[in-house]
Write a protein that holds these residues in place. Structure first.
Motif, mmCIF file in Angstrom:
data_model
loop_
_atom_site.group_PDB
_atom_site.id
_atom_site.type_symbol
_atom_site.label_atom_id
_atom_site.label_comp_id
_atom_site.label_asym_id
_atom_site.label_seq_id
_atom_site.Cartn_x
_atom_site.Cartn_y
_atom_site.Cartn_z
ATOM 1 N N LEU A 168 34.225 38.080 38.943
ATOM 2 C CA LEU A 168 34.353 37.181 40.173
ATOM 3 C C LEU A 168 35.705 37.025 40.388
ATOM 4 O O LEU A 168 36.772 36.451 39.390
ATOM 5 C CB LEU A 168 33.749 35.865 39.905
ATOM 6 C CG LEU A 168 33.910 34.947 41.103
ATOM 7 C CD1 LEU A 168 33.155 35.417 42.341
ATOM 8 C CD2 LEU A 168 33.334 33.322 40.448
ATOM 9 N N ALA A 169 36.335 37.322 41.567
ATOM 10 C CA ALA A 169 37.632 37.176 41.921
ATOM 11 C C ALA A 169 37.875 36.459 43.299
ATOM 12 O O ALA A 169 36.873 36.338 44.304
ATOM 13 C CB ALA A 169 38.108 38.610 42.348
ATOM 14 N N ALA A 170 38.890 35.433 43.095
ATOM 15 C CA ALA A 170 39.111 34.685 44.352
ATOM 16 C C ALA A 170 40.625 34.307 44.630
ATOM 17 O O ALA A 170 41.392 34.382 43.459
ATOM 18 C CB ALA A 170 38.176 33.373 44.301
ATOM 19 N N ALA A 171 40.952 33.972 45.887
ATOM 20 C CA ALA A 171 42.563 33.332 45.843
ATOM 21 C C ALA A 171 42.473 32.041 44.850
ATOM 22 O O ALA A 171 41.454 31.339 44.823
ATOM 23 C CB ALA A 171 42.595 33.269 47.319
ATOM 24 N N LYS A 172 43.490 31.987 44.542
ATOM 25 C CA LYS A 172 44.100 30.806 43.757
ATOM 26 C C LYS A 172 43.775 29.433 44.191
ATOM 27 O O LYS A 172 43.569 28.365 43.678
ATOM 28 C CB LYS A 172 45.459 30.879 43.121
ATOM 29 C CG LYS A 172 45.473 31.832 41.920
ATOM 30 C CD LYS A 172 46.808 31.816 41.381
ATOM 31 C CE LYS A 172 46.758 32.821 40.370
ATOM 32 N NZ LYS A 172 48.036 32.688 39.449
ATOM 33 N N SER A 173 43.693 29.220 45.726
ATOM 34 C CA SER A 173 43.519 28.057 46.526
ATOM 35 C C SER A 173 41.964 27.786 46.292
ATOM 36 O O SER A 173 41.690 26.751 46.749
ATOM 37 C CB SER A 173 43.716 28.389 47.876
ATOM 38 O OG SER A 173 43.042 29.485 48.694
ATOM 39 N N MET A 174 40.879 28.727 46.231
ATOM 40 C CA MET A 174 39.684 28.463 45.913
ATOM 41 C C MET A 174 39.060 27.839 44.500
ATOM 42 O O MET A 174 39.626 28.288 43.636
ATOM 43 C CB MET A 174 38.726 29.565 46.220
ATOM 44 C CG MET A 174 38.578 30.214 47.374
ATOM 45 S SD MET A 174 37.533 31.688 47.863
ATOM 46 C CE MET A 174 35.942 30.560 47.559
ATOM 47 N N PRO A 175 38.534 26.649 44.809
ATOM 48 C CA PRO A 175 37.786 25.823 43.701
ATOM 49 C C PRO A 175 36.664 26.875 42.969
ATOM 50 O O PRO A 175 35.959 27.492 43.414
ATOM 51 C CB PRO A 175 37.220 24.886 44.008
ATOM 52 C CG PRO A 175 36.660 25.047 45.575
ATOM 53 C CD PRO A 175 37.945 25.885 45.945
ATOM 54 N N LEU A 176 37.067 27.255 41.472
ATOM 55 C CA LEU A 176 36.116 28.123 40.709
ATOM 56 C C LEU A 176 35.961 27.462 39.484
ATOM 57 O O LEU A 176 36.707 26.481 38.945
ATOM 58 C CB LEU A 176 36.536 29.477 40.437
ATOM 59 C CG LEU A 176 36.681 30.376 41.578
ATOM 60 C CD1 LEU A 176 37.297 31.727 41.054
ATOM 61 C CD2 LEU A 176 35.402 30.677 42.454
ATOM 62 N N PRO A 177 34.857 27.531 38.678
ATOM 63 C CA PRO A 177 34.530 26.874 37.344
ATOM 64 C C PRO A 177 35.660 27.719 36.493
ATOM 65 O O PRO A 177 36.377 28.488 36.657
ATOM 66 C CB PRO A 177 33.321 27.756 36.985
ATOM 67 C CG PRO A 177 32.693 28.047 38.161
ATOM 68 C CD PRO A 177 33.519 28.454 39.230
ATOM 69 N N ALA A 178 36.122 26.484 35.461
ATOM 70 C CA ALA A 178 37.289 26.845 34.893
ATOM 71 C C ALA A 178 37.188 27.798 33.780
ATOM 72 O O ALA A 178 38.260 28.442 33.184
ATOM 73 C CB ALA A 178 37.872 25.446 34.440
ATOM 74 N N ALA A 179 36.107 28.072 33.320
ATOM 75 C CA ALA A 179 35.913 29.053 32.075
ATOM 76 C C ALA A 179 36.251 30.202 32.339
ATOM 77 O O ALA A 179 36.066 30.792 33.719
ATOM 78 C CB ALA A 179 34.349 28.937 31.374
ATOM 79 N N LYS A 180 36.874 31.122 31.458
ATOM 80 C CA LYS A 180 37.235 32.316 31.562
ATOM 81 C C LYS A 180 35.952 33.360 31.889
ATOM 82 O O LYS A 180 36.018 34.487 32.830
ATOM 83 C CB LYS A 180 38.034 33.063 30.553
ATOM 84 C CG LYS A 180 39.476 32.364 30.632
ATOM 85 C CD LYS A 180 40.192 33.190 29.446
ATOM 86 C CE LYS A 180 41.697 32.227 29.409
ATOM 87 N NZ LYS A 180 42.660 32.832 28.387
ATOM 88 N N THR A 181 34.821 32.978 31.030
ATOM 89 C CA THR A 181 33.460 33.794 31.514
ATOM 90 C C THR A 181 32.597 32.673 32.028
ATOM 91 O O THR A 181 32.229 31.708 31.254
ATOM 92 C CB THR A 181 33.141 34.382 30.155
ATOM 93 O OG1 THR A 181 34.134 35.320 29.726
ATOM 94 C CG2 THR A 181 31.794 34.946 30.326
ATOM 95 N N ILE A 182 31.838 33.281 33.018
ATOM 96 C CA ILE A 182 31.023 32.284 33.513
ATOM 97 C C ILE A 182 29.528 32.986 33.767
ATOM 98 O O ILE A 182 29.710 34.301 33.504
ATOM 99 C CB ILE A 182 31.622 31.867 35.197
ATOM 100 C CG1 ILE A 182 31.704 32.889 36.145
ATOM 101 C CG2 ILE A 182 32.664 30.850 34.871
ATOM 102 C CD1 ILE A 182 32.150 32.511 37.368
#
Length: 300
Positions: A168-182
């Motif tokens: 899963l890739a996203a710009a750093k401005s997007m909120p994503l779950p914090a875990a490195k593996t989701i």
């Protein structure tokens, strides 16, 4: 029977129009029509369905077309063999590549040109299914594709380059779950842009969501990797892509990457027809292929 007549036949199949086929062959329309009629007379069959226009090939014509492709491909190999006998610096190669692996091509070409410096390459972006078809028709010499899509008991030789990993890739401005593996269910609330459903990469993504029992939010679907990159880098949408398909250049903010588990990891590699009369260029390139392993390059 003249080889030029076979060239006329391939041009007709490509353009489905007498005038455009003649123009592509550098002859007049009457000359092309006469050449096809002469070929029919020599073989004693009707190859073209026609009146004043081209209406396609007869069943017998389709068989002649397949033979013509194989014959002209063998002739091209013979010409390259003769040229390489004088100078091993050049030659030509046509490669079919799945969209998700298009960014691997420059790495391959660097390795290929180390042994054939003046190599001319034509790259066609195709699905795995189309690559198999075009290899059989001798339109391609090599395919870069998912190896689980190579038909069983088929006349192909394969070499694994890497095991594909989706992230899963996203710009750093997007909120994503914090875990490195989701997990897949964690992505179900993230707005996504994805490849279209006929593409194998997307089918693997859909299988992950389906097995997790969740429905993703998909706002854009495209078969154009450049468009996925544009949406991804804009910060509007996230994407699930193979590591090989991530943007090579990103802005100063960079991207967030999350590993996804569990997920299927198919092998991606190079494929060629397994025959003994391949061109000298192809055989030389295939020797290079056997030394290639790219897992370290495309592991995040």
């Amino acid at each position: 029977m003249f080889l030029r007549q076979l060239t006329y036949l391939l041009a007709l199949d490509r353009f489905h129009h007498f005038s455009r086929a003649a123009e592509a062959c550098g002859v007049s329309q009457p000359a092309l029509s006469a050449g096809i009629r002469q070929l029919e007379a020599e073989l004693g069959i009707t190859i073209i369905q026609r009146n004043r226009r081209f209406f396609g090939l007869t069943a017998e014509g389709e068989r002649v077309l397949a033979w013509a492709r194989q014959t002209l491909a063998a002739l091209d190999g013979l010409r390259q063999e003769a040229a390489l006998a004088q100078d091993m610096a050049g030659g030509s190669l046509v490669i079919g590549v799945i969209p998700a692996a298009s960014q691997v091509v420059p790495v391959l070409l660097e390795r290929f040109r180390a042994v054939v410096p003046a190599l001319h390459v034509e790259v066609k972006i195709c699905s795995s299914r189309d690559i198999v078809h075009l290899l059989r028709e001798h339109t391609l010499q090599l395919g870069l594709m998912y190896l689980d899509q190579v038909p069983a008991d088929s006349p192909f030789e394969t070499h694994t380059l890497y095991v594909e990993e989706h992230v899963l890739a996203a710009a750093k401005s997007m909120p994503l779950p914090a875990a490195k593996t989701i997990k897949w269910k964690d992505i179900s609330t993230v707005p996504l842009c994805l490849f279209t459903t006929e593409m194998r990469s997307r089918q693997l993504v859909d299988a992950g969501f389906r097995e997790a029992g969740v429905t993703p939010i998909i706002l854009l679907e495209t078969n154009a990797l450049e468009l996925l990159h544009a949406e991804l880098l804009s910060g509007r949408l996230a994407s699930i892509l193979p590591v090989t398909a991530l943007p090579e250049r990103v802005g100063p903010e960079g991207l967030q990457i999350r590993h996804i588990g569990p997920s299927v990891s198919p092998e991606v590699g190079l494929v060629k027809l397994d025959h003994s009369n391949g061109s000298a260029v192809l055989e030389r390139i295939w020797g290079v292929v056997h030394s290639l392993k790219l897992d370290d390059v495309y592991t995040f």
